[in-house]
Scaffold this active site. Structure first.
Site, PDB file in Angstrom:
ATOM      1  N   TYR A  33       0.793  -1.224   0.000  1.00  0.00           N
ATOM      2  CA  TYR A  33       0.000   0.000   0.000  1.00  0.00           C
ATOM      3  C   TYR A  33       0.830   1.281   0.000  1.00  0.00           C
ATOM      4  CZ  TYR A  33      -3.584  -3.385   1.111  1.00  0.00           C
ATOM      5  OH  TYR A  33      -4.420  -4.471   1.073  1.00  0.00           O
ATOM      6  N   HIS A  74      -8.121   2.312  -5.852  1.00  0.00           N
ATOM      7  CA  HIS A  74      -7.418   1.290  -5.082  1.00  0.00           C
ATOM      8  C   HIS A  74      -5.930   1.568  -5.182  1.00  0.00           C
ATOM      9  CE1 HIS A  74     -11.043  -0.981  -4.500  1.00  0.00           C
ATOM     10  NE2 HIS A  74     -11.310  -0.776  -5.773  1.00  0.00           N
TER      11      HIS A  74
END
Length: 145
Positions: free
Chosen positions: A23, A100
């Site tokens: 991430y 995302h």
């Protein structure tokens, strides 16, 4: 100024410390700051929020119906499970961009299905924190048309 709700789902409050190899190292606060700067340049007012609770996200999407012209949403894990988010977004008339951080198509098979994508006007995946900025640019373009 046109208002854009930037909504973030579960565990995104842990950005920068939770699996940074997937991430990234940017925190949610870092992303919020970048969104506010770009939003101002684009003539957009940014209402940036995060919740770990599905019902809260539904409430915010419903609130956006009267308060925002667009929604940028990173539904996180609810992407793959939440018909409730899909239903709430389907009742919103403005542009919706799904974001995302990781490329969900390179990950577990279950991550390749998104209920939110059934409503989204665009999906940005795998661009890290920059995906939020790309989403805001797309929103500005859609609102200008």
């Amino acid at each position: 100024m046109r208002c854009v709700f930037v909504l973030n789902g579960p565990s995104l409050n842990l950005l920068g410390v939770r699996q940074p190899e997937i991430y990234g190292r940017a925190t949610l606060g870092d992303i919020e700051s970048e969104c506010r700067v770009l939003g101002a340049e684009l003539g957009l007012s940014i209402d940036f929020r995060q919740s770990n609770h599905e019902g809260v996200l539904v409430d915010w999407i419903q609130e956006a119906r009267g308060a925002a012209q667009a929604v940028v949403i990173n539904p996180a894990a609810y992407t793959h499970t939440s018909v409730a988010l899909l239903d709430a977004l389907s009742a919103f008339d403005g542009p919706v961009i799904e974001v995302h951080l990781s490329n969900v198509h390179k990950r577990d098979a279950f991550r390749r299905h998104s209920y939110v994508s059934l409503r989204a006007d665009g999906v940005i995946a795998g661009c890290g924190a920059e995906g939020y900025l790309l989403a805001l640019r797309r929103v500005a373009s859609l609102l200008a048309d």
